[in-house]
Structures are given as C-alpha cells and as structure tokens.
Design a protein around this motif. Structure first.
Motif, PDB file in Angstrom:
ATOM      1  N   TRP A  64      10.832  -1.564 -17.563  1.00  0.00           N
ATOM      2  CA  TRP A  64       9.420  -1.433 -17.186  1.00  0.00           C
ATOM      3  C   TRP A  64       9.318  -1.172 -15.688  1.00  0.00           C
ATOM      4  N   PHE A  65      10.082  -1.922 -14.896  1.00  0.00           N
ATOM      5  CA  PHE A  65      10.072  -1.705 -13.454  1.00  0.00           C
ATOM      6  C   PHE A  65      10.590  -0.308 -13.123  1.00  0.00           C
ATOM      7  N   ASN A  66      11.566   0.171 -13.862  1.00  0.00           N
ATOM      8  CA  ASN A  66      12.093   1.521 -13.680  1.00  0.00           C
ATOM      9  C   ASN A  66      10.989   2.553 -13.861  1.00  0.00           C
ATOM     10  N   ASP A  67      10.224   2.432 -14.941  1.00  0.00           N
ATOM     11  CA  ASP A  67       9.148   3.391 -15.184  1.00  0.00           C
ATOM     12  C   ASP A  67       8.058   3.291 -14.129  1.00  0.00           C
ATOM     13  N   ALA A  68       7.727   2.066 -13.730  1.00  0.00           N
ATOM     14  CA  ALA A  68       6.699   1.889 -12.711  1.00  0.00           C
ATOM     15  C   ALA A  68       7.141   2.493 -11.379  1.00  0.00           C
ATOM     16  N   VAL A  69       8.402   2.290 -11.007  1.00  0.00           N
ATOM     17  CA  VAL A  69       8.930   2.882  -9.782  1.00  0.00           C
ATOM     18  C   VAL A  69       9.029   4.396  -9.918  1.00  0.00           C
ATOM     19  N   SER A  70       9.297   4.886 -11.134  1.00  0.00           N
ATOM     20  CA  SER A  70       9.349   6.335 -11.355  1.00  0.00           C
ATOM     21  C   SER A  70       8.004   6.979 -11.051  1.00  0.00           C
ATOM     22  N   VAL A  71       6.908   6.308 -11.412  1.00  0.00           N
ATOM     23  CA  VAL A  71       5.585   6.827 -11.075  1.00  0.00           C
ATOM     24  C   VAL A  71       5.454   6.934  -9.560  1.00  0.00           C
ATOM     25  N   ALA A  72       5.873   5.876  -8.837  1.00  0.00           N
ATOM     26  CA  ALA A  72       5.830   5.912  -7.378  1.00  0.00           C
ATOM     27  C   ALA A  72       6.711   7.029  -6.836  1.00  0.00           C
ATOM     28  N   SER A  73       7.887   7.198  -7.441  1.00  0.00           N
ATOM     29  CA  SER A  73       8.807   8.257  -7.007  1.00  0.00           C
ATOM     30  C   SER A  73       8.188   9.630  -7.204  1.00  0.00           C
ATOM     31  N   ASP A  74       7.522   9.831  -8.336  1.00  0.00           N
ATOM     32  CA  ASP A  74       6.922  11.135  -8.614  1.00  0.00           C
ATOM     33  C   ASP A  74       5.726  11.409  -7.700  1.00  0.00           C
ATOM     34  N   ALA A 134      -1.800  -3.169 -20.093  1.00  0.00           N
ATOM     35  CA  ALA A 134      -0.439  -2.748 -19.760  1.00  0.00           C
ATOM     36  C   ALA A 134      -0.454  -1.500 -18.892  1.00  0.00           C
ATOM     37  N   LEU A 135      -1.403  -0.603 -19.155  1.00  0.00           N
ATOM     38  CA  LEU A 135      -1.532   0.614 -18.356  1.00  0.00           C
ATOM     39  C   LEU A 135      -1.883   0.293 -16.914  1.00  0.00           C
ATOM     40  N   LEU A 136      -2.846  -0.587 -16.719  1.00  0.00           N
ATOM     41  CA  LEU A 136      -3.267  -0.934 -15.362  1.00  0.00           C
ATOM     42  C   LEU A 136      -2.162  -1.667 -14.601  1.00  0.00           C
ATOM     43  N   ALA A 137      -1.447  -2.553 -15.285  1.00  0.00           N
ATOM     44  CA  ALA A 137      -0.368  -3.294 -14.625  1.00  0.00           C
ATOM     45  C   ALA A 137       0.755  -2.350 -14.191  1.00  0.00           C
ATOM     46  N   THR A 138       1.104  -1.396 -15.057  1.00  0.00           N
ATOM     47  CA  THR A 138       2.185  -0.465 -14.730  1.00  0.00           C
ATOM     48  C   THR A 138       1.793   0.458 -13.584  1.00  0.00           C
ATOM     49  N   SER A 139       0.575   0.965 -13.634  1.00  0.00           N
ATOM     50  CA  SER A 139       0.142   1.908 -12.600  1.00  0.00           C
ATOM     51  C   SER A 139      -0.015   1.247 -11.237  1.00  0.00           C
ATOM     52  N   SER A 140      -0.254  -0.058 -11.216  1.00  0.00           N
ATOM     53  CA  SER A 140      -0.473  -0.740  -9.942  1.00  0.00           C
ATOM     54  C   SER A 140       0.788  -0.758  -9.076  1.00  0.00           C
ATOM     55  N   VAL A 141       1.967  -0.719  -9.702  1.00  0.00           N
ATOM     56  CA  VAL A 141       3.220  -0.763  -8.939  1.00  0.00           C
ATOM     57  C   VAL A 141       3.409   0.509  -8.116  1.00  0.00           C
ATOM     58  N   SER A 142       2.772   1.595  -8.515  1.00  0.00           N
ATOM     59  CA  SER A 142       2.950   2.860  -7.804  1.00  0.00           C
ATOM     60  C   SER A 142       2.367   2.844  -6.398  1.00  0.00           C
ATOM     61  N   ILE A 143       1.810   1.703  -6.004  1.00  0.00           N
ATOM     62  CA  ILE A 143       1.340   1.570  -4.631  1.00  0.00           C
ATOM     63  C   ILE A 143       2.494   1.763  -3.658  1.00  0.00           C
ATOM     64  N   LEU A 144       3.721   1.637  -4.166  1.00  0.00           N
ATOM     65  CA  LEU A 144       4.903   1.848  -3.320  1.00  0.00           C
ATOM     66  C   LEU A 144       4.904   3.228  -2.679  1.00  0.00           C
ATOM     67  N   CYS A 145       4.331   4.184  -3.356  1.00  0.00           N
ATOM     68  CA  CYS A 145       4.382   5.555  -2.844  1.00  0.00           C
ATOM     69  C   CYS A 145       3.661   5.686  -1.511  1.00  0.00           C
ATOM     70  N   PHE A 146       2.705   4.805  -1.261  1.00  0.00           N
ATOM     71  CA  PHE A 146       1.965   4.900  -0.012  1.00  0.00           C
ATOM     72  C   PHE A 146       2.836   4.560   1.191  1.00  0.00           C
ATOM     73  N   GLY A 147       3.965   3.904   0.961  1.00  0.00           N
ATOM     74  CA  GLY A 147       4.853   3.589   2.071  1.00  0.00           C
ATOM     75  C   GLY A 147       5.451   4.828   2.719  1.00  0.00           C
ATOM     76  N   SER A 148       5.374   5.971   2.040  1.00  0.00           N
ATOM     77  CA  SER A 148       5.939   7.189   2.601  1.00  0.00           C
ATOM     78  C   SER A 148       5.231   7.613   3.873  1.00  0.00           C
ATOM     79  N   SER A 149       4.014   7.148   4.102  1.00  0.00           N
ATOM     80  CA  SER A 149       3.285   7.494   5.315  1.00  0.00           C
ATOM     81  C   SER A 149       3.929   6.876   6.535  1.00  0.00           C
ATOM     82  N   PHE A 150       4.786   5.838   6.325  1.00  0.00           N
ATOM     83  CA  PHE A 150       5.364   5.108   7.457  1.00  0.00           C
ATOM     84  C   PHE A 150       6.860   5.361   7.634  1.00  0.00           C
TER      85      PHE A 150
END
Length: 590
Positions: free
Chosen positions: A138-148, A382-398
């Motif tokens: 599950w964490f893999n898929d959530a991080v994959s969203v952030a990666s994409d 489950a959809l909202l919980a998974t999508s919330s992890v993609s906040i990681l992608c915002f770290g790319s600004s820094f």
C-alpha cells in the motif's frame, strides 16, 4: 510458451440463486446441482463490483507498467549504467517478472479476491508476513502516486518552470476525481490512455530505426557508435550495472497489480489466464525494442539526461533528432498522459490494497472504515487515505524534482521486488498445499506446467539477490547514507510490521496461558516438578507459518456465475460463425 490447463465451463449446470445472511447461505447445499459449491456471499451495495472486462484489465496492466519507468527511468538507467547494462538488466528483470506473473496467474484465477497476492501471502505463507507485505505494498502504491506527480513536474519542464507545486496539486485533484468514479469508467479511461501509449511506442520504434540509419539532424548513420564512446557500453563498472536493477524493477512494477484487479474482473476463469499469457509478451516486446533503440540513438553522457535537478526523457530526445520540435512536443505530451495514467493506476491499486486489508477475515488488518464503499463500489475512505500520502511530491520544490524522483524510484523499485518475492513464497506454499492435500492438478483453472517444480524458488532466490546487490554503489567506493536508506529502508520496515502483527496476535494467547497457569497454581501447591509440567506446554510460538496440510483450499475458490457461462457461450458462438477469423483477431488483440 507456457502450457496451461483451463477448467472448461461448458456443460456446467445453471446455479440457482442463493440467499445469504450473516451466518451463511440460506439455501442448503443439497439444493444445489451435484458437484456445485455455493458462491461466497456478495453485498453489491457495500463491496467492490466486477466491472472490468478482459480488454480493460489487459490495458490496465500495460498502463501500470508502461509509464514513468519506461519514458523517464530509461534516461536514468542509461546515464548510470550505459546502454549494455540497461539492456541486460531489463532483460533479466523482465524474465523474472514473467515467471512471477505466471505464478500469480495460477492463484488469481483460482481465487480472484480483493487484495491479490497480499491475501495469498496471508493465506498460504504467514498471516503476519501478509500483514507486513500488504501495508508495504500500500505504501508502495501511495509513494508511486507521489513519484508520478513529481515526474509530471519534470516532464512539464520541457515547456515551462512555472510553479510546479501548483501543477502537482491540479493533477492530484484530477486523479482523485477519476478514481472516485465507477470502476468501469476508470477501466475505460485507462484503456484509451494505454492505447495511446502503445501506439506511440510503436511510432517511436519506427522513428528510432529511421534516426539510427540516418534520418536525423546530422544526416549521418549512427549504428552502434554510442556503444563505443568513452565510458560505454558499461558505465560505472559493476556499481553502475547493479544500479540499473532497481530502476528496471521500478519500470516493470505494476504487472503484479493485474492480480489486484482480479476481485473486479468479469469471468476471471476465462479472462485472468488470457491476461497473464498475453499481456507480458506485449510489454516485453515494447520494452526491449525501445531500450535497444534508446541505447543506440542516445549517448549515455547526453546533457541533463539525469541529474539532481532534472531528468530528460530519451523518447523526447529521439523525436528531437528527426529535426521537428512539433514531434518532440507531441512525444512529451504523450509522456505526460502516460505519467498521469501510471499515477491513476497506482492510486487505484493502492486504494484496493487498503480496502483488502480492511475486509480481511477473520481479523481485519486495517481499520474497518477503509472497507466501506459507496453503492457504486468505490472505497472512498481508502481512496482518500492513499491519495493523501502523495503530499510527498510537494517536497520537490525544495530539494529538486530530479533528486526526489530518484529517491522515490528506489523506494518503489525495492518494494516491487519485495512483492515479487512474496508472490514466489505464496505460490511455493500454495502448490505444496495443493499436492500435499491430494487435489488433482486438473482442478486448477490455470496452470503454468513448465514452471511447476522450479518457478517459485527461482523467483524468490533471484529477486532476493537483486535486492541485496543493487545497493552496491551506495556503499562502494563511498558510503552514501541517503542512497543506502532509499535502497534498503523497506526491509527493516517489513520486519517491524511483521513483529508488530505477530505480537498483537500473540497477546490473547499469552493472556490465556497465564490464566491457565494461575488456575493450575490455585489448585496445586507450587513445586519444581509441577511448575515444569505446567509451563512446558504453554510456550508461545513466535512464528505463524501456515500449515499446508490443513489450509482450506476450497475457501473463496471461484465458481462461474450464470453471466460467465453466457459470456463463454457467446464467445464460442462467435468463433464458430462466418466471421470467426475477425473475432479471433479481436480476442487476440483485445
């Protein structure tokens, strides 16, 4: 080609409707036709719906694989390992994944349940390991969203550098809205996005051949020139070669998710084997040809091919070589849609994994709220919980989009490898249980016979070896803490999750044993001999390996419904009619 045996639905009697309640079927088993088992209860208003066709499932598997790993990850692979390392590593990983896909296909056809290989690891190998694997995937898929989403920022740098965090936010909202629709709508969207990607790759193969033979801006024959420039064809020695394995694993990740769609696939007895046998051959064809042409047409030291701030797609570079900025922009647009498609697929898969955790029986492995669905079969919590992890992608600004994407790619790649090892372990135990309990192999709805004796151990051993050696460059010649963590952080997380679930499940056992000891001590005066007798049989086992001789092989086994039988009959009618050649072509392509 694999030899398989498929259970034929022909001649199966029509199964009468069965009413279910909390305790089980209201209709007695004697009321059913001989040899027919009642189907498991299904609440169509509060469960997933079987709304995906074989055509959609095939393309969903392609969509989850042909994405950022191919369009962007190949640039990183080429820069780190060179053209020869890239071709060899992708071929090795591709073969491993193909065998893994066959093993998964056997279980997914027999037991098309929500949660897929996570559920199989729980059922056939170890409940605690299955718990750790499910949360890891599950964490893999959530991080994959952030990666994409991070990859989308990189792709958009071809046109503009305007506020990447705003772009990520807009794409995030779009993906959540798409996954909030009915599963059939999601499947249709993924089908056409994948169709666009497949068409583009075919065009790329043609363009790549033309560029190599001289149809380029320099009007020169390239041939194998870039395999002989300084540093090529093996860049970075063994460390560079080993690095490519995790990138290749990231690229091929997603093929195992076809098992996740099994719980929502129509007529799985027919469709899952078709998906398993045909999808990967299409993928391996696209990958190896594309990677060969990339290595021939793009030098490994191409400016900004892969660094901390950006990554350039080799596909865009090849299209630029024909001397058309319009063609390069078109290719970049397709890459952007591919990135969104891969993120959409990862969000779908992660949502279903979390849903599967919440509905696991007899004991849920996630809060029950994540098992709630709408009447359309959408697990919104489950959809909202998974999508919330993609906040990681915002770290790319820094820290830079290129660097962040590289770290996320390592994490997802290793997580994919752990999933493949787990499929091998589950299949190993599943096949052992089938033989040990004396069930005939003819009862398997799909069987990859040529992998029967060596397939599971091959997947487990080779993938485990990849996990160990691919972090070579993070240790030798200089230790890089950040890179080392991105390569290996998944392993201690899995161990900790395994121990947590094992301990939680052992607490009631420990309490029961302590109560028994206390009761025995109340009745019998304590003495060395009686204490030893009382304590010896009450030792707590700190492992929960499933006993293959007693595991229930009939539970959740799929039995064709009336709709499945009607679909099979319609297919046979079409294949015997006047237009049978056209229908054969349609079923092969779709």
């Amino acid at each position: 080609m694999s030899s398989s045996s498929l259970a034929s639905p022909k001649g199966t009697p029509k199964v009468p409707d069965v009413e279910y309640d909390a305790a089980g079927p209201a209709t007695a088993a004697d009321d059913l036709p001989p040899g027919t088992l009642p189907a498991p209860p299904e609440d169509k208003h509060h469960s997933l719906h079987r709304g995906l066709s074989a055509r959609q499932v095939s393309m969903i598997a392609i969509a989850g694989t042909i994405g950022t790993g191919l369009f962007l990850g190949t640039g990183r692979s080429l820069a780190q390992g060179g053209p020869a390392s890239m071709l060899i590593c992708y071929a090795i990983v591709g073969f491993i994944v193909y065998i893994t896909l066959l093993l998964l296909g056997e279980m997914a056809t027999q037991y098309p349940v929500a949660g897929s290989f996570n559920a199989y690891a729980t059922r056939f190998f170890s409940p605690s390991y299955g718990f750790a694997l499910s949360w890891n995937y599950w964490f893999n898929d959530a991080v994959s969203v952030a990666s994409d989403l991070t990859a989308a920022q990189i792709v958009l740098e071809f046109w503009t550098n305007w506020n990447p965090w705003v772009i990520s936010l807009l794409f995030w909202v779009f993906l959540v809205c798409v996954n909030g629709t009915h599963v059939s709508a999601y499947g249709e969207l993924e089908y056409w996005l994948s169709f666009l990607k497949v068409t583009t790759i075919v065009v790329f193969i043609i363009v790549g051949i033309l560029v190599n033979v001289g149809v380029n801006t320099e009007h020169q024959y390239i041939g194998g020139k870039y395999w002989h420039i300084p540093g090529a064809p093996f860049v970075g020695g063994f460390g560079g070669f080993a690095k490519v394995f995790v990138t290749a694993s990231f690229a091929f990740g997603g093929t195992e998710s076809l098992g996740i769609t099994a719980g929502e696939t129509k007529n799985p007895s027919r469709n899952m084997p078709r998906v398993v046998k045909f999808v990967f051959w299409r993928i391996i064809l696209f990958y190896l040809l594309s990677i060969l042409l990339i290595g021939l047409n793009v030098p490994w030291d191409y400016p900004n091919l892969s660094n901390k701030t950006t990554t350039t797609s080799p596909f865009t570079i090849v299209f630029k070589e024909i001397g058309s900025n319009v063609a390069a922009s078109f290719m970049n647009t397709v890459i952007l849609t591919s990135v969104l498609s891969a993120g959409n697929h990862a969000l779908f898969a992660g949502t279903r994994v979390l849903y599967g955790l919440a509905v696991t029986s007899p004991q849920p492995q996630a809060p029950r709220i994540f098992g709630w669905t709408t009447k359309a079969g959408i697990p919104v919590p489950a959809l909202l919980a998974t999508s919330s992890v993609s906040i990681l992608c915002f770290g790319s600004s820094f820290i830079g989009s290129g660097q962040l994407w590289s770290w996320l790619q390592n994490i997802v790649g290793v997580s994919n490898q752990i999933a493949w090892v787990s499929i091998g372990l589950a299949s190993w135990r599943f096949r052992s249980a089938w033989v040990r309990q004396g069930r005939p192999l003819s009862e398997l709805k799909f069987r990859a016979a040529w992998t029967w004796h060596w397939g599971p151990p091959f997947v487990v051993i080779t993938t485990s070896a990849l996990i160990i050696i691919q972090g070579w460059s993070s240790v030798i010649p200089h230790f890089s803490g950040v890179d080392f963590v991105s390569f290996y952080i998944e392993i201690p997380i899995m161990i900790v999750m395994y121990l947590i679930w094992l301990f939680v499940n052992r607490i009631p056992v420990i309490k029961s044993k302590l109560a028994d000891i206390a009761g025995a001590n109340d009745e019998v005066p304590p003495s060395p001999s009686t204490s030893t007798v009382a304590l010896a049989p009450r030792r707590v086992r700190w492992f929960d390996l499933v006993d293959t001789s007693t595991v229930d092989l009939f539970k959740y086994e799929h039995h064709d419904s009336v709709d499945d039988l009607i679909e099979d009959q319609e297919r046979e009618r079409r294949l015997k009619g006047r237009s049978r050649w056209l229908w054969q072509l349609y079923y092969y392509m779709a």
